[in-house]
Design an enzyme around this catalytic site. Structure first.
Site, PDB file in Angstrom:
ATOM      1  N   SER A 184       0.854  -1.183   0.000  1.00  0.00           N
ATOM      2  CA  SER A 184       0.000   0.000   0.000  1.00  0.00           C
ATOM      3  C   SER A 184       0.889   1.231   0.000  1.00  0.00           C
ATOM      4  O   SER A 184       2.049   1.174   0.410  1.00  0.00           O
ATOM      5  CB  SER A 184      -0.906   0.029   1.241  1.00  0.00           C
ATOM      6  OG  SER A 184      -1.669  -1.146   1.356  1.00  0.00           O
ATOM      7  N   HIS A 192      -2.858  -1.625  -1.939  1.00  0.00           N
ATOM      8  CA  HIS A 192      -2.632  -2.566  -3.040  1.00  0.00           C
ATOM      9  C   HIS A 192      -2.811  -3.968  -2.477  1.00  0.00           C
ATOM     10  O   HIS A 192      -2.002  -4.411  -1.666  1.00  0.00           O
ATOM     11  CB  HIS A 192      -1.204  -2.472  -3.576  1.00  0.00           C
ATOM     12  CG  HIS A 192      -0.766  -1.100  -3.955  1.00  0.00           C
ATOM     13  ND1 HIS A 192       0.445  -0.569  -3.575  1.00  0.00           N
ATOM     14  CD2 HIS A 192      -1.376  -0.146  -4.675  1.00  0.00           C
ATOM     15  CE1 HIS A 192       0.565   0.647  -4.059  1.00  0.00           C
ATOM     16  NE2 HIS A 192      -0.531   0.933  -4.730  1.00  0.00           N
ATOM     17  N   VAL A 226       0.031  -1.959   5.281  1.00  0.00           N
ATOM     18  CA  VAL A 226       0.491  -3.164   5.970  1.00  0.00           C
ATOM     19  C   VAL A 226       1.892  -2.925   6.508  1.00  0.00           C
ATOM     20  O   VAL A 226       2.749  -2.389   5.806  1.00  0.00           O
ATOM     21  CB  VAL A 226       0.484  -4.361   5.005  1.00  0.00           C
ATOM     22  CG1 VAL A 226       1.151  -5.577   5.627  1.00  0.00           C
ATOM     23  CG2 VAL A 226      -0.948  -4.687   4.589  1.00  0.00           C
ATOM     24  N   ASN A 254       4.796   0.431   3.004  1.00  0.00           N
ATOM     25  CA  ASN A 254       5.076  -0.848   3.648  1.00  0.00           C
ATOM     26  C   ASN A 254       6.522  -0.980   4.086  1.00  0.00           C
ATOM     27  O   ASN A 254       6.948  -2.058   4.498  1.00  0.00           O
ATOM     28  CB  ASN A 254       4.703  -2.039   2.745  1.00  0.00           C
ATOM     29  CG  ASN A 254       3.335  -1.899   2.143  1.00  0.00           C
ATOM     30  OD1 ASN A 254       3.204  -1.706   0.942  1.00  0.00           O
ATOM     31  ND2 ASN A 254       2.305  -1.938   2.967  1.00  0.00           N
ATOM     32  N   GLU A 264      -3.160  -1.615  -7.790  1.00  0.00           N
ATOM     33  CA  GLU A 264      -4.122  -0.544  -7.558  1.00  0.00           C
ATOM     34  C   GLU A 264      -5.518  -1.109  -7.282  1.00  0.00           C
ATOM     35  O   GLU A 264      -6.065  -1.850  -8.092  1.00  0.00           O
ATOM     36  CB  GLU A 264      -4.197   0.372  -8.779  1.00  0.00           C
ATOM     37  CG  GLU A 264      -2.917   1.126  -9.075  1.00  0.00           C
ATOM     38  CD  GLU A 264      -2.658   2.270  -8.107  1.00  0.00           C
ATOM     39  OE1 GLU A 264      -3.005   3.421  -8.417  1.00  0.00           O
ATOM     40  OE2 GLU A 264      -2.095   1.995  -7.028  1.00  0.00           O
TER      41      GLU A 264
END
Length: 700
Positions: A181, A203, A250, A424, A635
């Site tokens: 992400s 993502h 995440v 991330n 995406e």
């Protein structure tokens, strides 16, 4: 490339129409469905909003939600057969269905009513629309507030924090291993308008049911929330309103530990003594191919660490998961995204019920923040590499029993550089100049690993651009620039220039003229991918071939250069052969091979693997027999918000907002994804009414 003209026209419309004034308390409870299948849910009280949210999710994703709830009950194998047995056993052994009942009972009366209302919305939709729910999931009905909790518990604690693959030694499944992400929060000091801005950009896989995002707009008597969340959850996780917003990425928070057991005399060794397993009997059912259902007994063995599972190689391990005494994750999220100000948001965060995820925050008052959030065990020693592997379970030295307080976690508030970011990566470069020092935290809190090229691109775009307008903010979001190419192509081209092979010279000309971007029209990106796999490994993150390896002292300018130029040229020759084998030529147009294809619609694709540097991430599948590849992951939901007056909000749900059979909203945003354009996100009642395609009165 970003379609600037389309954005300017849309932005002008936004400024003319105005949508900053918060909605007044709804006078009736209803759902207004807009032309993109987004549910704008108005409720006279909290219960009605949650009821409407359940109804809306059943309308858009009912088959998926019911299947997920059936699995979380521990009855997937009973309902749908042997394919679900491994998941069923994992959840039973880890106590998810039983713990969900306890957690549900521990909710506050109001939030318990909210969960019940959400479940009732699903049930009532199914009763009112029996033909729109698949026959093979109807046995899950009716659902309850316990099912809602069980699904959230499974997703957060036993997929994100402790995936079965990790415990069983198979590694995280691709949907977790490739997770990713992006997020930015920009302060007024960095914003051209003087308003804070926020990017939400997760993502995750396009196919996996429990990771699919759902967009909605919730308006209650004293709150408003717009954004997206995973299907089946009753709260919006990627959320904003006219005052504030948050995003999630995440993180690598190690909230679970897998202990290797030393077996002896029918028990296990711990601190030099043999202890007996605790044992409990349970069972589950498995539907056979002929429709018969058989009982499967299971003895749940536990150690002082936690439940025991056996790996395929026979190794016995025990799994310990932090936060199983913390039932308030959903309630905390709801209070986070409905906070009236920064202090209220902080009050919610300090409850520390959300087990993982970086949280980024921005608000209309100009506050921004990044939090490396999670339920982090306190450990006596060791680093992330030690605790993410198989940990010796024969000593109390490694048995953690407490967790870190919220105040112990890495956090950046209103940094001097005017922005926070995360892709991330570990928390150490969440702001630039760096505001968090790794040496101030235990080595196990987060990794000290190299910063990915995507993370470096993220930091550089924010730090090097001066003050950022909202238009520029969106343009930067669309970057598919391959930062890795900047670091290595000059050396590669210089080394290959003198090679007599005409194919190498053709590659030198091709790569030398490349704009180093994974846009739809580029013709060198496929060749560079193949070379980069050889140079930096299949996930593009190996450091050994760089002349200068990544350094924590220079985190956004390393690695760089090529250590062994002749070897790199040899890799180029191999990459030329592989690119021709896969794609027929070294200069195929990227979008002739890489396609966005859903539900009968097939349009040109773009975006690249994050470890090559693109901020607009697409993780592509292998090519099929026709030589085409499509996204595995990348995406999904995107929202870009400026906390101006009126608020500006644009976004996209790449794969559409519904997946029920016959929906028109599975691929209706795919062309916008291909065209690099975004929708205006409608918050104002007048705009919503103007774009309403269907209206449902709730609880008439």
């Amino acid at each position: 490339m970003f379609k600037k003209i389309a954005f300017v026209v849309a932005l002008s419309c936004a400024l003319l129409s105005g949508c900053a004034t918060p909605s007044s308390a709804p006078q009736r409870s209803e759902i207004l469905w807009d032309s993109y299948g987004v549910a704008h849910i108005y409720g006279k009280d909290e219960d009605d909003v949650f009821y409407g949210f359940g109804w809306a999710q059943a309308h858009s994703h009912g088959d998926t939600v019911l299947r997920l709830y059936g699995e979380a009950r521990g009855k997937g194998a009973e309902y749908w057969g042997e394919e679900y047995e491994e998941t069923t056993r994992w959840l039973i052994v880890n106590g998810v269905p039983d713990r969900a009942k306890i957690w549900y009972a521990q909710q506050t009366p109001q939030f318990k009513a909210n969960l019940d209302a959400f479940a009732k919305g699903i049930n009532d939709y199914a009763v009112a629309n029996p033909g729109k729910i698949a026959e093979d999931v109807k046995m899950v009905l009716p659902v309850s507030g316990v099912d809602v909790v069980a699904h959230a518990h499974r997703l957060m604690n036993f997929i994100y924090v402790a995936s079965p693959g990790r415990a069983l030694g198979e590694g995280d499944p691709p949907e977790l291993a490739e997770q990713g992400s992006n997020t930015w929060a920009v302060a007024p000091s960095k914003s051209a308008s003087g308003n804070a801005m926020l990017l939400q950009n997760p993502h995750l896989p396009w196919a996996t049911g429990y990771f699919v995002y759902y967009e909605a707009h919730l308006i209650g008597p004293d709150f408003e929330v717009y954004g997206a969340t995973q299907v089946g959850l009753p709260v919006i996780r990627f959320a904003f309103n006219r005052q504030m917003g948050i995003s999630n990425t995440v993180n690598g928070m190690l909230g679970a530990t897998v202990y290797k057991l030393t077996l002896k005399d029918g028990g296990y060794v711990f601190d030099g003594q043999v202890r007996q397993f605790q044992a409990a009997n349970a069972n589950y059912k498995v539907r056979q191919k002929d429709g018969a259902v058989v009982d499967k007994p299971v003895v749940i063995k536990s150690t002082v660490h936690g439940p025991v599972v056996e790996r395929k190689d026979g190794t016995a391990v025990a799994v310990r998961v932090a936060g199983l005494d913390r039932p308030g994750m959903l309630h905390q999220y709801f209070d986070m995204v409905t906070a009236k100000n920064y202090d209220a948001f902080q009050s919610a965060m300090k409850r520390l019920q959300v087990p993982t995820f970086n949280i980024s925050y921005a608000d209309k008052d100009g506050r921004i923040e990044y939090i490396y959030n999670g339920i982090a065990p306190k450990r006596k020693s060791g680093d992330s590499a030690f605790w993410s592997g198989l940990v010796p379970g024969d000593t109390s030295e490694h048995l953690w029993t407490d967790i870190h307080a919220y105040e112990d976690l890495p956090r950046v508030t209103d940094p001097a550089g005017g922005f926070v970011q995360n892709t991330n990566d570990p928390p150490w470069v969440s702001a630039w100049p760096q505001a968090i020092k790794p040496q101030d935290y235990p080595a196990y809190i987060a990794t000290r690993e190299p910063l990915s090229m995507r993370a470096q691109n993220s930091v550089k775009m924010m730090a090097e651009g001066g003050k950022i307008s909202f238009e520029k903010f969106i343009e930067l979001k669309l970057s598919s620039h391959a930062l890795m190419a900047d670091r290595v192509l000059p050396d590669l081209l210089a080394a290959a220039k003198s090679d007599p092979d005409p194919e190498v010279q053709a590659a030198v000309t091709l790569l030398g003229g490349w704009n180093r971007s994974y846009d739809a029209d580029n013709r060198a990106g496929l060749l560079f991918e193949e070379w980069a796999k050889l140079f930096a490994g299949p996930t593009f993150n190996r450091q050994t071939n760089y002349a200068v390896a990544w350094s924590a002292a220079d985190p956004i300018a390393t690695p760089r250069g090529i250590k062994d130029a002749p070897a790199a040229v040899d890799m180029l020759k191999k990459a030329i052969a592989e690119t021709k084998r896969k794609y027929g030529a070294i200069d195929r147009k990227f979008s002739d091979v890489s396609r966005f294809a859903l539900d009968g619609l097939d349009v040109p694709g773009h975006g690249g693997f994050g470890n090559l540097g693109p901020f607009r991430v697409m993780t592509w599948s292998d090519v099929d027999k026709a030589g085409i590849r499509t996204p595995n992951h990348g995406e999904t939901w995107v929202a870009m918000v400026e906390f101006s007056d009126p608020i500006k909000a644009y976004g996209l749900m790449s794969y559409g907002n519904a997946r029920q059979k016959g929906t028109p909203h599975y691929n209706d945003q795919l062309k916008m994804l291909s065209d690099d354009t975004f929708r205006k996100l409608w918050l104002d009642r007048t705009e919503i009414e103007a774009n309403t395609k269907e209206r449902v009165e709730l609880r008439p």
